[in-house]
Design a protein around this motif. Structure first.
Motif, mmCIF file in Angstrom:
data_model
loop_
_atom_site.group_PDB
_atom_site.id
_atom_site.type_symbol
_atom_site.label_atom_id
_atom_site.label_comp_id
_atom_site.label_asym_id
_atom_site.label_seq_id
_atom_site.Cartn_x
_atom_site.Cartn_y
_atom_site.Cartn_z
ATOM 1 N N LEU A 337 -4.399 -9.179 7.532
ATOM 2 C CA LEU A 337 -5.456 -8.999 6.322
ATOM 3 C C LEU A 337 -5.669 -7.670 6.348
ATOM 4 O O LEU A 337 -5.230 -6.838 5.603
ATOM 5 C CB LEU A 337 -6.497 -9.281 6.224
ATOM 6 N N GLY A 338 -5.714 -6.896 7.489
ATOM 7 C CA GLY A 338 -6.433 -5.301 7.474
ATOM 8 C C GLY A 338 -5.079 -4.998 7.817
ATOM 9 O O GLY A 338 -5.281 -3.740 6.634
ATOM 10 N N ASP A 339 -3.636 -4.965 7.757
ATOM 11 C CA ASP A 339 -2.085 -4.161 7.868
ATOM 12 C C ASP A 339 -1.910 -4.575 6.062
ATOM 13 O O ASP A 339 -1.444 -3.276 6.690
ATOM 14 C CB ASP A 339 -1.463 -4.470 8.426
ATOM 15 N N SER A 340 -2.489 -5.324 5.795
ATOM 16 C CA SER A 340 -2.134 -5.541 4.000
ATOM 17 C C SER A 340 -3.154 -4.396 3.378
ATOM 18 O O SER A 340 -2.358 -4.424 1.863
ATOM 19 C CB SER A 340 -2.223 -7.042 3.726
ATOM 20 N N ASP A 341 -3.678 -3.978 3.790
ATOM 21 C CA ASP A 341 -4.852 -3.117 2.614
ATOM 22 C C ASP A 341 -4.607 -2.116 3.150
ATOM 23 O O ASP A 341 -4.843 -1.368 4.709
ATOM 24 C CB ASP A 341 -6.445 -3.951 2.376
ATOM 25 N N PRO A 342 -4.250 -0.754 2.348
ATOM 26 C CA PRO A 342 -3.867 0.744 2.652
ATOM 27 C C PRO A 342 -5.173 1.609 2.318
ATOM 28 O O PRO A 342 -5.319 2.085 3.448
ATOM 29 C CB PRO A 342 -2.890 1.383 1.620
ATOM 30 N N ARG A 343 -5.777 0.407 2.060
ATOM 31 C CA ARG A 343 -7.155 1.236 1.891
ATOM 32 C C ARG A 343 -9.284 0.315 2.244
ATOM 33 O O ARG A 343 -9.163 0.215 1.563
ATOM 34 C CB ARG A 343 -7.638 1.637 0.199
ATOM 35 N N PRO A 344 -8.531 -0.163 3.343
ATOM 36 C CA PRO A 344 -9.661 -0.324 3.656
ATOM 37 C C PRO A 344 -11.223 -0.211 3.657
ATOM 38 O O PRO A 344 -10.993 0.673 3.337
ATOM 39 C CB PRO A 344 -9.316 -1.206 4.814
ATOM 40 N N ASN A 345 -11.938 -1.378 2.944
ATOM 41 C CA ASN A 345 -13.400 -0.768 2.830
ATOM 42 C C ASN A 345 -14.261 -0.890 4.138
ATOM 43 O O ASN A 345 -13.293 -0.676 5.609
ATOM 44 C CB ASN A 345 -14.130 -1.551 2.014
ATOM 45 N N ALA A 346 -15.217 -0.507 4.297
ATOM 46 C CA ALA A 346 -15.736 -0.004 5.390
ATOM 47 C C ALA A 346 -15.826 -1.840 6.387
ATOM 48 O O ALA A 346 -16.025 -1.474 7.833
ATOM 49 C CB ALA A 346 -17.302 -0.354 5.575
ATOM 50 N N SER A 347 -16.501 -2.829 5.804
ATOM 51 C CA SER A 347 -16.356 -4.272 6.273
ATOM 52 C C SER A 347 -14.767 -4.428 7.116
ATOM 53 O O SER A 347 -14.583 -4.519 8.451
ATOM 54 C CB SER A 347 -16.270 -5.138 5.474
ATOM 55 N N LEU A 348 -13.850 -4.097 6.162
ATOM 56 C CA LEU A 348 -12.634 -4.755 6.650
ATOM 57 C C LEU A 348 -11.666 -3.363 7.552
ATOM 58 O O LEU A 348 -10.970 -3.545 8.450
ATOM 59 C CB LEU A 348 -11.305 -4.360 5.858
ATOM 60 N N GLN A 349 -12.255 -2.025 7.363
ATOM 61 C CA GLN A 349 -12.249 -0.979 9.111
ATOM 62 C C GLN A 349 -13.002 -1.838 10.295
ATOM 63 O O GLN A 349 -12.110 -0.861 11.588
ATOM 64 C CB GLN A 349 -13.142 0.676 8.025
ATOM 65 N N ALA A 350 -13.757 -2.089 10.188
ATOM 66 C CA ALA A 350 -14.709 -2.458 11.119
ATOM 67 C C ALA A 350 -13.373 -3.705 11.785
ATOM 68 O O ALA A 350 -13.418 -3.703 13.266
ATOM 69 C CB ALA A 350 -15.287 -2.993 10.825
#
Length: 790
Positions: A337-350
Motif C-alpha cells: 500500500l505504501g508503494d502504491s502511493d507516490p505522495r504519502p501523507n504523514a501516517s502512510l509515510q510512518a
C-alpha cells in the motif's frame, strides 16, 4: 501566437532551449506578486495626505509673515512623515524577505527532470507537477492524472472536489485535495484566471481594518468641525487684529493647526509597521496587515490537531494482527500500500518507514485510491502471489467497520491513550464502489504515536489566561484527539465530541461548539460550517491549520493562520503564515494586535481631545470677538509635551488588554467631554487674564496664562489616558512636565516661545482653574467608565 495542442505536449516537459525561447517571447508568468507596496507608493501615501496639504499651506503662510518660531509645526510634520516613511520601508523590507522564504516553488519538468522554480519563472507549455495540497499557480490542461481531485471552491464557491482526467482544464487558484498528476500551462501571467486575485491577496495593505476605518471616521468628523470653525476664525482674527495684519495671520494659523489630528494616522501606520517588523523577526509573515489587529479581537481559536498541536511526523508503535492474520502478512500488505502511493501523507509515510517495500515483494500494485480527508481512508488494488487481485483499504476503523464491530472496543481503548489507530482491511467490493467500506474484513490495526509539539501546552495556557476559547477540530477519532488534548491540559478535553453527531441547525451547532472543546471526525466542510456557526453567534474566530482539509475553514475564518510547512493552498488563503512552523508564535501575534489596538485607542483619545478643545476655543473666540489666545509656537510646544512625544511611546508600548469593539464610540465618549472641559477652562482663564492685565502690551502675559492652564489640563488628560501606571509611564509624564517647566523658567526659551508669566495672581489662578478642570475630567472619566464598561 499559436502553441502545440495539449495532446502534443510531452510529459517530459520542455527543454532549456524551449524555455529560453518562450522567455524571449515574453510567455512567462510575470505577474508581479508583491508582499508590500512599492517604495513610490509608500512615499506618496505618507506625503500626499489631505492633512499634510492643510499643514503645508499654513506653514507656507507662516514662512511669509514670520517669525520662524511660529512655523515649528511644519518641521514637526516633516519629521513625523519621514519617520512614517522610514518605518514602513523597514516593514516592506521585512515582508519582502519573508515572502521570498515562504514563496511557492512548484515542480516543473524540464529536460526530462523535475526541478523546482519560482512561480514567476513558469513559462507557457511548462509541465507542472501536482500533489496533495499543491496550488495550481497558472491555468492549464491535465496531461497526467492519478486519481486527481481538485478543489475549485475558492474560484467557483462549489465545495465538492472535482475529479480531473487527462485533457481536463485546471484554473489557477484551485488546489489538489487528493491524488496527483501534472498539467501543461496554457495561460500564464496576467492571462491566468486568478492572477489578479492572487496579486491583490498577497499585497501589504491597510484596507478592511476596523481600526483604520474608525480613524477615517474620526478624521471625517474632524473635517466637519474644522471647516466652519476655521472659516469663522479667519474672518474674526482679520477683523479683531486689523491694525496688525501679520499678528492676525499668526493667530489665525494658531487656531487652525491644532484642529488637525495629523499625527494620528502617522502613529497608526508606524505602530502597524513596527508590529510587522517585530513579528518578522519571529518568522511570522503577515500577508494582510489588518490580521495583526484581527487576531487581537479573536475570542475563539480553532486548531487542527495534526501539524498544530502535534508535529507532522509519526512513529508506528505496533502492528496488531486481527482475525487470525499474522504480522508478517500484514506488513507485506502495508508495504505494498505504501508503494502504491507516490505522495504519502504523514501516517502512510510512518508506515512506509516501518514496512519498506523491497524487490522480493510478492504483491503487485494496481489502481490506487489516495487518502482524502472527506473519505477518511485510502486504498489500492493488489495482486497477490496466487495472481488473485483484491481491494485493500487503510483508514479510520470507525469508518471502515460497522458500529457494532468488536474491534472498535479495542480501538477505543487505544484512542483513549492518545494513540492514532488505522485499520488495514480487505474489501469485498470494487475499490471505486461508493459502498466499498461495507462488509470489509479487518486484518490488522496499525498503532501510531503522535509527537506533541513541546510548545503547545504553554500556548494553550496563554489562550486560556487571555479568555480565548480553544477548540480542537480534527479528522481523527474524537477519543484519540481528546487524549492528545488532555496531555496538553486543554480544559474540556475529557469530553470529546464526535462531529458526526453535531446538529445541522447553525445556531444549535454553535451552542454545541461553545460547550465543547475537542471535536473528532470533522470533515473539511464541517470545519467550515463550525467556523460559520461560531461567527453566527457573535464570535471572532481564528483558524489554524496546515493541510488542504483546513483550507475552506481558513478562508471563512476571521483570521486564518497557516504553518509554513503546510500546503501551498493553505498558505495562499491564510492572512498569517508561521514560517517557523511554531504554534508558540501565535501569542506574539495576539500581543502585537493588542498592543496596536489598545495603544492607538489611547493615542486617538489624546489627539481627538486636542481637536475638540481647539474647535471650542476657536468658536468662543469668534463669539467674544477677541484675539486668539495662542501663537502657533505655543500650541506646537503644548502638542509636543502633552500629545506628540507621549503618544509615540504609548503607541509602541506593551499592552495586554483584549481588543474591544466600537473603537470610534469608545474614543469619542471621553475625548468629547475632555476636550470641552479643557477648552472652556482655558478660555475662562484667558478672559480673566484679559481683565487682569489692562496694559496695551499685555497680550503675551494673557497668552502665557492661557498656555499654562491648557498645559496643566492637557497633562491631566495624559495622566488619565496613561493608566494603569507603570514606572516608565510615570517617568514619561514627569519628564513631559519637567520639559515644560524648563521652558517656562529659562530666559532664552521664554523669549523664543514668547511666554512670560507676570506676577503671581494669574499663574495661581491658572493653576486653580486647571485643578477644577482636573476634577471634572476625573468625574467625566468615572461616568464614562461606569456607564460604558469594557
Amino acid at each position: 501566437m499559436l502553441t502545440e495542442e495539449p495532446a502534443a505536449r510531452p510529459a517530459t516537459g520542455l527543454t532549456s532551449a524551449q524555455v529560453a525561447e518562450r522567455v524571449a517571447r515574453g510567455q512567462v508568468n510575470d505577474v508581479p506578486v508583491r508582499s508590500s507596496r512599492s517604495t513610490v507608493d509608500i512615499i506618496r501615501a505618507n506625503v500626499l495626505t489631505r492633512f499634510n496639504a492643510i499643514i503645508g499651506v499654513l506653514f507656507a503662510i507662516i514662512l511669509v509673515v514670520g517669525p520662524i518660531q511660529d512655523g515649528l509645526f511644519g518641521f514637526v510634520i516633516i519629521a513625523n512623515t519621514g519617520i512614517g516613511i522610514v518605518q514602513e520601508l523597514r516593514a516592506k523590507r521585512t515582508l519582502d524577505n519573508l515572502a521570498v522564504i515562504g514563496e511557492a516553488r512548484p515542480s516543473v519538468r524540464r529536460d526530462g527532470r523535475s526541478v523546482q522554480v519560482p512561480t514567476d519563472q513558469i513559462v507557457l507549455d511548462d509541465v507542472v507537477e501536482l500533489g496533495p495540497g499543491d496550488k495550481v499557480v497558472v491555468d492549464g490542461t491535465i496531461v497526467e492524472a492519478d486519481n486527481l481531485e481538485i478543489d475549485e471552491s475558492l474560484l467557483t464557491g462549489e465545495a465538492d472536489p472535482v475529479v480531473k482526467q487527462v485533457g481536463d482544464p485546471v484554473m489557477s487558484g484551485s488546489f489538489v485535495v487528493a491524488g496527483g498528476g501534472s498539467f501543461a500551462a496554457t495561460k500564464v501571467g496576467r492571462e491566468a484566471y486568478a492572477a489578479q486575485l492572487a496579486e491583490e491577496a498577497s499585497r501589504f495593505t491597510l484596507v478592511h481594518s476596523e481600526l483604520r476605518s474608525g480613524i477615517d471616521t474620526i478624521l471625517r468628523y474632524t473635517i466637519y468641525m474644522m471647516i466652519p470653525a476655521a472659516t469663522g476664525l479667519i474672518i474674526s482674527q482679520l477683523f479683531v487684529e486689523s491694525s496688525d495684519f501679520e499678528e492676525a495671520i499668526r493667530r489665525m494659523v494658531a487656531g487652525i493647526v491644532p484642529m488637525v489630528p495629523e499625527g494620528l494616522v502617522l502613529l497608526t501606520s508606524v505602530a502597524f509597521a513596527i508590529g510587522v517588523i517585530r513579528l518578522g523577526r519571529k518568522q511570522c509573515l503577515v500577508q494582510e496587515l489588518p490580521a495583526i489587529e484581527g487576531l487581537a479581537r479573536v475570542d475563539v481559536v480553532c486548531l487542527d490537531k495534526t501539524g498544530t498541536l502535534t508535529e507532522g511526523g509519526m512513529d508506528v508503535s505496533e502492528i496488531r494482527p486481527l482475525g487470525g492474520a499474522d504480522e508478517p502478512y500484514a506488513r507485506e500488505i502495508l508495504a505494498a500500500l505504501g508503494d502504491s502511493d507516490p505522495r504519502p501523507n504523514a501516517s502512510l509515510q510512518a508506515i512506509i518507514e516501518e514496512c519498506p517495500a523491497d524487490e522480493s515483494s510478492r504483491w503487485l500494485t494496481g489502481d490506487a485510491l489516495p487518502f482524502s480527508s472527506a473519505r477518511k481512508y485510502s486504498g489500492a488494488r493488489l495482486t497477490g502471489p496466487d495472481n488473485r487481485t483484491e481491494s485493500w483499504l487503510l483508514g479510520a476503523p470507525d469508518v471502515l467497520l460497522p458500529p457494532d464491530a468488536p474491534e472498535l472496543t479495542e480501538t477505543d481503548d487505544l484512542n483513549a491513550q492518545g494513540l492514532r489507530v488505522l485499520l488495514l482491511a480487505r474489501a469485498t467490493r470494487d475499490l471505486h464502489d461508493p459502498a466499498v467500506t461495507d462488509d470489509t474484513e479487518p486484518v490488522a490495526l496499525v498503532i501510531l504515536e503522535q509527537r506533541l509539539r513541546p510548545d503547545a501546552a504553554d500556548t494553550l495556557r496563554y489562550f486560556a489566561d487571555q479568555n480565548v476559547a480553544a477548540k480542537v477540530l480534527s479528522g481523527d477519532n474524537a477519543v484519540s484527539v481528546g487524549a492528545v488534548a488532555g496531555k496538553l491540559d486543554l480544559p474540556g478535553a475529557d469530553t470529546p465530541v464526535d462531529a458526526r453527531r453535531l446538529p445541522d441547525d447553525k445556531n444549535e451547532m454553535g451552542k454545541a461548539i461553545e460547550r465543547g472543546a475537542v471535536f473528532g471526525r470533522v470533515t473539511p466542510q464541517q470545519k467550515r460550517d463550525m467556523v460559520g456557526a461560531l461567527q453566527a453567534r457573535g464570535h471572532d474566530v481564528a483558524m489554524t491549520g496546515d493541510g488542504v482539509n483546513d483550507v475552506l475553514a481558513l478562508k471563512d475564518a476571521d483570521i486564518g493562520v497557516a504553518m509554513g510547512s503546510g500546503s501551498e493552498a493553505t498558505k495562499s488563503v491564510a492572512q498569517i503564515v508561521l514560517l517557523n512552523n511554531s504554534f508558540a508564535t501565535l501569542p506574539s501575534v495576539v500581543a502585537e494586535g493588542r498592543r496596536v489596538i489598545g495603544n492607538i485607542e489611547r493615542v486617538a483619545t489624546l489627539f481627538l481631545t486636542k481637536t475638540v478643545y481647539s474647535v471650542l476655543i476657536a468658536i468662543l473666540v469668534i463669539i467674544w470677538q477677541v484675539p486668539y489666545p495662542f501663537l502657533p509656537r505655543h500650541l506646537t510646544l503644548l502638542s509636543a509635551f502633552t500629545i506628540g512625544i507621549p503618544a509615540f511611546f504609548l503607541a509602541l508600548a506593551p499592552n495586554k488588554e483584549r481588543a474591544k469593539p466600537r473603537f470610534v464610540s469608545r474614543v469619542i465618549r471621553y475625548a468629547m467631554p475632555a476636550g470641552l472641559i479643557a477648552g472652556a477652562a482655558t478660555f475662562v482663564c484667558y478672559l480673566l487674564a484679559r481683565a487682569h492685565y489692562t496694559g496695551p502690551d499685555d497680550l503675551d502675559a494673557e497668552t502665557s496664562a492661557a498656555t499654562l492652564t491648557l498645559f496643566l489640563i492637557a497633562m491631566w488628560v495624559l495622566v488619565i489616558v496613561a493608566r494603569p501606571y507603570t514606572w516608565w509611564r510615570v517617568a514619561l509624564v514627569a519628564t513631559m512636565a519637567a520639559g515644560f517647566l524648563v521652558v517656562m523658567i529659562t530666559p532664552v526659551l521664554q523669549e523664543f516661545f514668547r511666554l512670560r508669566l507676570v506676577g503671581l495672581t494669574m499663574p495661581l489662578t491658572a493653576a486653580a482653574i486647571a485643578a477644577c478642570a482636573a476634577v471634572l475630567l476625573e468625574l467625566a472619566w468615572h461616568v464614562v467608565s461606569r456607564r460604558f464598561p469594557a
